[in-house]
Write an enzyme that holds these catalytic residues in place. Structure first.
Site, short mmCIF file in Angstrom:
data_model
loop_
_atom_site.label_atom_id
_atom_site.label_comp_id
_atom_site.label_asym_id
_atom_site.label_seq_id
_atom_site.Cartn_x
_atom_site.Cartn_y
_atom_site.Cartn_z
N GLY A 269 -0.25 -10.29 10.03
CA GLY A 269 -0.25 -11.20 8.35
C GLY A 269 0.09 -10.32 7.78
CG MET A 270 3.27 -8.41 4.34
SD MET A 270 2.79 -6.96 4.44
CE MET A 270 2.74 -6.81 3.17
CD GLU A 271 -0.87 -6.78 3.04
OE1 GLU A 271 -1.15 -5.78 2.48
OE2 GLU A 271 -0.89 -7.07 4.36
CG HIS A 295 -7.35 -8.39 7.45
ND1 HIS A 295 -8.27 -6.70 7.48
CD2 HIS A 295 -5.94 -7.82 7.42
CE1 HIS A 295 -7.41 -5.80 7.59
NE2 HIS A 295 -6.16 -6.43 6.89
CD GLU A 296 -2.90 -9.79 6.55
OE1 GLU A 296 -3.13 -9.98 5.56
OE2 GLU A 296 -3.26 -9.79 7.67
CD GLU A 318 -3.94 -2.66 5.84
OE1 GLU A 318 -4.94 -3.32 6.09
OE2 GLU A 318 -3.12 -3.22 5.31
NE ARG A 568 -0.85 -9.62 16.18
CZ ARG A 568 -1.79 -10.15 16.10
NH1 ARG A 568 -2.21 -10.81 16.42
NH2 ARG A 568 -3.28 -9.52 15.36
#
Length: 614
Positions: A269-271, A295-296, A318, A568
């Site tokens: 994922g990318m926030e 997490h995101e 992180e 990924r």
């Protein structure tokens, strides 16, 4: 300026960007974006030039925009080249700018195919097979190949954009959509991000996209072909967001949308603010991999709201986010789930440290990155070593009742700011000196230099509850015992039927600790539990890693299939390395990568190339 950020060539000590406006047109035929970036900069100290980060951009011109509407061309100097950090764009000002002044400049430019931020996909690389697609990935230092900028997380900007795309495609950004207008056979989409963010969080996607509403502030986006599956998989995201708010502080970004990208997306994922990007490998069909969403979502506070000043302090993004993620998971699924996640994180950390070498400076929580590409330092170390430290502090200082008020105070103290590890540590000491002075002596007893700057595993082992994983370890031990007689008839699919994803991963990880395992044992494992065809990517990856560590080449076709169907890096890089290390796998790994290089995102392709020594 290298003193502030070793990975930026901008004169960060003299200027700070406050706002960027992007006026860009997307051209799929030439695979480029072209237009104008308008930057407003605050002068921090007298300067006669503006220095911006760029990489593989074609800069056509730059102008100084006066308050009176008068524009004047600025001379452009692109002679300063760095192998890792790109081209410094130097713009000489007609007169010296004084501290406190605001400078506004417009830069006309286009991207090029060599840039690392953008991946253009052909229609054949999409689910629908009819329309092209593009997405950006700017973390860590790739925003400079999307637009000229001070590409450092020490600078936080507001931004707006007008993006012109061919019909019938849709553009989305890490911002709030403010409208769209027709422009012939194109549409111009407009966006506004009023909350300041670092450059690496500027994100763009263009494709044939559909939306499914989850709640008043949450929606899922994907290609229309799998929008229903995506909406079902992530139907609980509003609940997760509310849980995060209850744990931390209120959510400040307005919308929280989720975009499921094509399979070449290189991360879980990318926030990106307002629009998290996620990999389709999360579509397990049973909502078993949606911890990534926790997490995101947690990044909405740690990383996006409170940001590491440069990539040497990446753990502040992180490590905190991994800690928050596990606390959210505990509230949603129970403390056992958190403990299992900690155990898996510990194993991942150990593996990363073994990969780099226990004495590698890149395994320090705060590494030195002078002359280093931050992509090369990317590993689970800042995630799991950072979370390990925060879990240690939580337990050491008295548990969650003591730690929760502190973590909220930390977010409130630094929201909207970029900080380094010393800022964090100073606040930690100041908070407990004021609110719980008895803890100050405990903090003084911690070996901080070992925690922060020493390579290798953390100096203190955390004690996790072993009960949730015991059933997994017991099953692995039964398989080890059965291997003595090669009699595996006692095992059945029911053995793991009640296991969570994390328990299955722990089971496979325990087996891998004794690799290489006999081929007959591996064949029985696969036959009993149907691991090769498991829909859950975490389980399938765990199984294929175990197989390769045991040189079980029967699994080669399944490994190549997993490498061919997703990009990924969490899965792709280790699988290539393990296959490459097999006596009969070296050529297969290299040939597979050369065939698939264009399928992968440029960041992933470059890292695998390094891993394989190509």
């Amino acid at each position: 300026m290298f003193e502030i950020d070793p990975n930026s060539q901008s004169n960060l000590d003299q200027l700070a960007t406050k706002h960027v406006h992007l006026e860009l047109a997307v051209d799929f035929a030439s695979q480029q974006l072209s237009g104008i970036a308008t930057l407003e900069l605050l002068v921090l100290a007298e300067t006669r030039e503006i220095v911006l980060d760029t990489a593989h951009l074609s800069v056509k011109g730059a102008h100084l925009l006066g308050d009176d509407g008068v524009t004047s061309a600025l001379p452009i100097d692109t002679s300063t080249l760095h192998d890792i950090y790109g081209t410094a764009l130097r713009l000489a000002l007609p007169t010296a700018a004084s501290q406190g002044d605001t400078i506004k400049i417009a830069i006309e430019y286009s991207t090029t195919r060599k840039g690392g931020a953008i991946q253009f996909l052909t229609p054949e690389q999409t689910l629908g097979k009819k329309h092209p697609y593009l997405f950006t990935q700017c973390e860590e230092i790739h925003a400079r190949s999307l637009f000229p900028c001070q590409d450092s997380p020490s600078v936080k900007i507001a931004y707006s954009a007008n993006i012109r795309v061919p019909n019938p495609l849709t553009a989305l950004m890490s911002a709030i959509a403010t409208g769209s207008r027709a422009d012939g056979d194109h549409t111009v989409f407009s966006f506004e991000q009023a909350t300041t963010i670092p450059s690496y969080l500027v994100a763009l996607v263009v494709g044939n996209l559909s939306m499914a509403k989850i709640s008043d502030r949450c929606a899922v986006w994907s290609e229309p072909e799998n929008i229903d599956a995506c909406a079902w998989e992530f139907a609980e995201m509003e609940t997760t967001l509310q849980t995060a708010e209850e744990l931390i502080t209120p959510y400040l970004w307005g919308r929280y949308d989720l975009l499921v990208l094509p399979p070449s997306f290189p991360f879980g994922g990318m926030e990106n603010p307002c629009l998290t990007f996620v990999t389709p490998t999360l579509l397990a069909g049973d909502r078993s991999l949606t911890d990534v969403i926790a997490h995101e979502i947690a990044h909405s506070w740690s990383g996006n709201l409170v940001t590491a000043k440069n990539w040497e302090h990446f753990w502040l993004n992180e490590g905190w986010t991994t800690y928050f993620e596990r606390r959210i998971v505990a509230r949603l699924s129970g403390e056992d789930a958190r403990q299992l996640s900690c155990v898996i994180g510990e194993a991942d950390l150990q593996e990363s440290i073994e990969f780099y070498g226990k004495d590698s400076p890149l395994t320090a929580l705060v590494p030195k990155l002078d002359g280093v590409d931050p992509d090369d330092a990317y590993s689970t170390v800042p995630y799991d070593k950072g979370a390990h430290l925060l879990y240690f502090l939580e337990q050491y200082l008295g548990g969650t009742d003591v730690f929760e008020p502190y973590m909220r105070a930390y977010i409130n103290a630094f929201k909207g700011k970029s900080i380094d590890t010393q800022d964090w540590k100073s606040h930690l000491f100041a908070y407990f000196a004021e609110h719980n002075p008895s803890k100050t002596e405990l903090l003084n007893q911690i070996e901080w230099d070992k925690w922060l700057f020493a390579p290798g595993m953390p100096p203190v082992d955390n004690k996790y509850d072993e009960r949730p994983q015991q059933i997994c370890l017991d099953l692995a031990d039964r398989w080890f015992s059965a291997a003595d007689s090669s009699d595996y008839s006692q095992f059945s699919p029911e053995d793991i039927e009640g296991f969570s994803t994390m328990q299955k991963v722990i089971f496979l990880t325990r087996l891998a600790e004794r690799s290489p395992l006999p081929a007959v044992m591996l064949a029985s494992l696969d036959s009993v539990y149907q691991l090769t065809d498991h829909r859950n990517c975490e389980v399938r990856f765990g199984w294929l890693s175990l197989a390769l560590k045991s040189n079980y080449m029967t699994a080669t076709a399944a490994v190549v299939d997993m490498l061919s169907t997703q990009g990924r890096m969490k899965y792709t890089r280790p699988l290539y390395r393990l296959l490459h290390a097999c006596p009969d796998g070296r050529d297969i790994a290299e040939q597979t990568f050369l065939r698939l290089r264009e399928f992968y995102h440029p960041i992933c392709a470059r890292m695998v190339e390094k891993d394989l020594g190509l």
